[in-house]
Design a protein around this motif. Sequence first.
Motif, PDB file in Angstrom:
ATOM      1  N   HIS A  95     -91.062 -41.039   6.516  1.00  0.00           N
ATOM      2  CA  HIS A  95     -92.183 -41.431   5.669  1.00  0.00           C
ATOM      3  C   HIS A  95     -92.800 -42.716   6.184  1.00  0.00           C
ATOM      4  CE1 HIS A  95     -92.109 -38.660   2.167  1.00  0.00           C
ATOM      5  NE2 HIS A  95     -90.923 -38.397   2.676  1.00  0.00           N
ATOM      6  N   LYS A  96     -94.065 -42.633   6.549  1.00  0.00           N
ATOM      7  CA  LYS A  96     -94.867 -43.787   6.901  1.00  0.00           C
ATOM      8  C   LYS A  96     -95.739 -44.144   5.694  1.00  0.00           C
ATOM      9  CE  LYS A  96     -93.435 -43.522  11.199  1.00  0.00           C
ATOM     10  NZ  LYS A  96     -92.495 -44.532  11.767  1.00  0.00           N
ATOM     11  N   GLY A  97     -96.232 -45.371   5.668  1.00  0.00           N
ATOM     12  CA  GLY A  97     -97.063 -45.752   4.537  1.00  0.00           C
ATOM     13  C   GLY A  97     -97.533 -47.179   4.621  1.00  0.00           C
ATOM     14  N   ASN A  98     -97.875 -47.720   3.462  1.00  0.00           N
ATOM     15  CA  ASN A  98     -98.461 -49.049   3.365  1.00  0.00           C
ATOM     16  C   ASN A  98     -97.468 -50.013   2.739  1.00  0.00           C
ATOM     17  OD1 ASN A  98    -100.677 -50.987   3.410  1.00  0.00           O
ATOM     18  ND2 ASN A  98    -100.695 -50.762   1.181  1.00  0.00           N
ATOM     19  N   SER A 104     -95.672 -44.615   0.198  1.00  0.00           N
ATOM     20  CA  SER A 104     -95.659 -43.605   1.247  1.00  0.00           C
ATOM     21  C   SER A 104     -96.998 -42.885   1.333  1.00  0.00           C
ATOM     22  CB  SER A 104     -94.542 -42.587   0.986  1.00  0.00           C
ATOM     23  OG  SER A 104     -94.576 -41.539   1.932  1.00  0.00           O
ATOM     24  N   ASN A 105     -97.365 -42.502   2.542  1.00  0.00           N
ATOM     25  CA  ASN A 105     -98.592 -41.712   2.721  1.00  0.00           C
ATOM     26  C   ASN A 105     -98.487 -40.332   2.090  1.00  0.00           C
ATOM     27  OD1 ASN A 105     -99.766 -43.791   4.202  1.00  0.00           O
ATOM     28  ND2 ASN A 105     -99.062 -42.985   6.161  1.00  0.00           N
ATOM     29  N   GLU A 106     -97.278 -39.823   1.982  1.00  0.00           N
ATOM     30  CA  GLU A 106     -97.042 -38.502   1.405  1.00  0.00           C
ATOM     31  C   GLU A 106     -95.955 -38.612   0.345  1.00  0.00           C
ATOM     32  OE1 GLU A 106     -98.870 -35.987   2.278  1.00  0.00           O
ATOM     33  OE2 GLU A 106     -99.834 -36.838   4.058  1.00  0.00           O
TER      34      GLU A 106
END
Length: 610
Positions: free
Chosen positions: A103-106, A120-122
């Motif tokens: 999980h990638k994100g901000n 998370s982006n998702e």
Amino acid sequence: MNDKSIKNRNGTVYLFRKSLILKLFNHHRKIFMKIFAIIFIITIPFTVLTAGGNLTVTNVTPPPQSTNFLPSVELVIDFSNSLNVSTFNDTTFQVWGRWSGVHKGNIVFYNNNSSLLFTSNENYFYGELVTVSLSKGIKDEQGNSLSHGYSWSFWTRTISGTMNLTRTGNISVRQQGENWIQTYGTYAGDLDGDGWSDFIVPNEIAADVRVFMNDQLGGYSDFNVYPITNGSRPSTNEGFDYNLDGLMDFAVGNSTNNFVTVFSGDGTGGFSGQQNYQVGDGVRGLVILDANGDGFSDIVTANRTGSNVSVLLNNRDGTFILDTTFDAGINGETAAATADVNGDGIMDLFIGAINSDHVALFLGDGDGGFVFSDEVVSGNGPWMVVAGDVNGDRIPDVVCANSSANSVSIILCDSLGNLSSPVTYPVGSFPLSVDLGDVDGDGDLDLATSNFSSANFTLYENDGTGVFINRNDLPSNQAGSCCVFHDRDNDGDMDMTGIDEIEDLIIFFENEGPTEVEQGSIPQKFYLSQNYPNPFNPGTSMQFAIGSRYFVTLKVYDILGNEIITLVKEDKQPGVYVVNFDGRNLPSGIYFYSLRAGNFSETKKMILLK
């Protein structure tokens, strides 16, 4: 000269002659190792403060082993000091879903950079285990590093379902005209990142793995075959991202040689390469964890034939090295599971031994080593173990499938690393696997075993206290070999997929369905979701559910506890509700929203950024 090398916490390697050690301590082993483990635990805080600086993790959200956060949950981590934000990258901070993968994100830093919020982006998958890992590379503004890596795991919640899983079909793993391949092992990860649970199965006789892609309706059709070079009855397996490219990779142990095979995922559902790594003989158990806190996933195997445990450390370049192979002091190490039992942020090891009938706990030292903590006789022939908090105390427990006793054992743990005497429940004949998951959506972990000789799967409901009730046997064809819980059709409730290794079948079991999908439906429990979006500007929304008619209040407070606004103050019928909040007239900062309904109350944090 049957010697073993064991690495201590400082990296010093000692050679022990095994025969002499066993003669000297054979009758006092458990007492001796317990004393050593206690000394080890007591000295951890001193080591943290003097050797690695004083940067520590002070709080995390969701809490370890929690089960009541929606898949949209945002992660909050509080630190003791202001952080050097430039030290956060894909190596030092990682979030991994058991089925959803990387999980990638901000990341947003606040509280003078001593706290972070990760979005998370998702979304995560419903009902999956999520592990968050921080490496030693994270530093504060004074240059102090985390003295060891810090990891914790939690489970996302499922929406209300039932304990009635219905067999809806099966598909063959064989190619046209193919004979018996002995499908044994399961992994339900999202290989191509489309948000659906795909399926990988190793095949012992064929010595390969076969990949089934989800058709985005919850079914599988065609498959691809990936032979294992020098493969020998592959079975135990796990998905992970070993080279930090953001793609899901796959590791499988070969049960009749001494190889772990690592496949490199290509992001489309296929594999771009494979590599074998030598460990102990007869790989039967395999877990993935960051054993030394460097930010790269390592591999630990339980080796039945060698009667030992191997630690493969990641070289930080996508290759592995056999760091150590140690005798766990039990006979026929077969099963392995990992979780942080004593709450120090370091993943520990459960090892099951099929010949001596033991389950043992080893505490991780954060430098790639493991120290014995406790052991119990679990039942005859422990074949597989799985870790998770079954009694709601936020401490992971261990559940064991006892192949020769036709039972499953529940072994509770405490925060000191002590194991309770097992409580056993009858299942079908010759249970080979066990899995945990919240099948009915009530916030606790239920269990299922695969029973080879009785050709079925046994499902038990958790009553919320770690007591298992309402046994239900589900049919296979000729064998119950493996099973996993996952939301195969993305409807929010927990399904199950099983394996029949005699007929080489994948068998589908479907939950009867959710009851919390729309407003006006009647949920089976209370919950308050994390607001979305978060951080927000200027508006956000919160979702909550009540299972009975209650007078409900939903209020917003500032960081000093002053009430800002009352959003809800009225009688509510059972159902799911969404409430909007507008913060355009408020300054940026941290706010809290609190729900009360009868005896139920819960408070969550949100951030307004302008």
